[in-house]
Design a protein around this motif. Structure first.
Motif, PDB file in Angstrom:
ATOM      1  N   GLU A  32       0.853  -1.181   0.000  1.00  0.00           N
ATOM      2  CA  GLU A  32       0.000   0.000   0.000  1.00  0.00           C
ATOM      3  C   GLU A  32       0.894   1.239   0.000  1.00  0.00           C
ATOM      4  O   GLU A  32       1.873   1.307   0.738  1.00  0.00           O
ATOM      5  CB  GLU A  32      -0.897   0.023   1.224  1.00  0.00           C
ATOM      6  CG  GLU A  32      -1.851   1.196   1.220  1.00  0.00           C
ATOM      7  CD  GLU A  32      -2.791   1.192   2.402  1.00  0.00           C
ATOM      8  OE1 GLU A  32      -3.260   2.286   2.767  1.00  0.00           O
ATOM      9  OE2 GLU A  32      -3.065   0.117   2.961  1.00  0.00           O
ATOM     10  N   GLU A  34       1.299   4.985   1.005  1.00  0.00           N
ATOM     11  CA  GLU A  34       0.739   5.956   1.953  1.00  0.00           C
ATOM     12  C   GLU A  34       1.375   7.312   1.685  1.00  0.00           C
ATOM     13  O   GLU A  34       2.595   7.433   1.612  1.00  0.00           O
ATOM     14  CB  GLU A  34       1.021   5.538   3.385  1.00  0.00           C
ATOM     15  CG  GLU A  34       0.459   6.520   4.399  1.00  0.00           C
ATOM     16  CD  GLU A  34       0.779   6.112   5.819  1.00  0.00           C
ATOM     17  OE1 GLU A  34       1.627   6.785   6.451  1.00  0.00           O
ATOM     18  OE2 GLU A  34       0.215   5.113   6.279  1.00  0.00           O
ATOM     19  N   LYS A  47       5.299   6.635   1.089  1.00  0.00           N
ATOM     20  CA  LYS A  47       6.097   5.474   1.487  1.00  0.00           C
ATOM     21  C   LYS A  47       5.298   4.209   1.227  1.00  0.00           C
ATOM     22  O   LYS A  47       4.073   4.249   1.057  1.00  0.00           O
ATOM     23  CB  LYS A  47       6.529   5.562   2.948  1.00  0.00           C
ATOM     24  CG  LYS A  47       5.399   5.687   3.941  1.00  0.00           C
ATOM     25  CD  LYS A  47       5.951   5.902   5.331  1.00  0.00           C
ATOM     26  CE  LYS A  47       4.823   6.261   6.293  1.00  0.00           C
ATOM     27  NZ  LYS A  47       5.315   6.499   7.633  1.00  0.00           N
ATOM     28  N   HIS A  49       3.957   0.515   2.391  1.00  0.00           N
ATOM     29  CA  HIS A  49       3.649  -0.380   3.506  1.00  0.00           C
ATOM     30  C   HIS A  49       3.511  -1.772   2.923  1.00  0.00           C
ATOM     31  O   HIS A  49       2.754  -1.982   1.978  1.00  0.00           O
ATOM     32  CB  HIS A  49       2.352   0.024   4.202  1.00  0.00           C
ATOM     33  CG  HIS A  49       2.495   1.236   5.040  1.00  0.00           C
ATOM     34  ND1 HIS A  49       2.990   1.206   6.321  1.00  0.00           N
ATOM     35  CD2 HIS A  49       2.226   2.528   4.769  1.00  0.00           C
ATOM     36  CE1 HIS A  49       3.009   2.434   6.806  1.00  0.00           C
ATOM     37  NE2 HIS A  49       2.554   3.251   5.881  1.00  0.00           N
ATOM     38  N   GLN A  62      12.355  -5.800   4.346  1.00  0.00           N
ATOM     39  CA  GLN A  62      12.665  -4.386   4.603  1.00  0.00           C
ATOM     40  C   GLN A  62      13.674  -3.862   3.585  1.00  0.00           C
ATOM     41  O   GLN A  62      13.529  -2.747   3.075  1.00  0.00           O
ATOM     42  CB  GLN A  62      13.187  -4.198   6.021  1.00  0.00           C
ATOM     43  CG  GLN A  62      12.107  -4.330   7.063  1.00  0.00           C
ATOM     44  CD  GLN A  62      12.646  -4.260   8.485  1.00  0.00           C
ATOM     45  OE1 GLN A  62      13.778  -4.655   8.757  1.00  0.00           O
ATOM     46  NE2 GLN A  62      11.824  -3.759   9.379  1.00  0.00           N
TER      47      GLN A  62
END
Length: 81
Positions: A32, A34, A47, A49, A62
């Protein structure tokens, strides 16, 4: 260098494909985008998610998310509706 315009949905699809191309990220389920509080067209105030299944390699995910985010911010500008 100019960035290509892309919708939020399309950017999420592209990000999911790119992140899944990294070894150890097979358990990534969805992405997602954001927006930051001051997001304006032409900025990179967003950013990623990442949602992944239990038992994933968090460090690899990550790394893949950070690398992918950096690449996509250089390539694309999100179109706002």
């Amino acid at each position: 260098m100019s960035r290509s315009p892309v919708s939020k949905d399309e950017l999420e699809r592209i990000a999911l494909q790119e992140i899944r191309s990294f070894p150890g990220t097979e358990k990534v389920v969805s992405i997602e985008v954001e927006f930051g509080p001051d997001h304006r067209p032409g900025t990179s105030e967003w950013k990623l998610h990442v949602v992944a299944q239990e038992g994933c390699d968090l460090a690899r995910i990550q790394y893949a998310a950070k690398t992918t985010s950096d690449r996509l911010k250089r390539r694309y500008e999100i179109l706002l509706n």
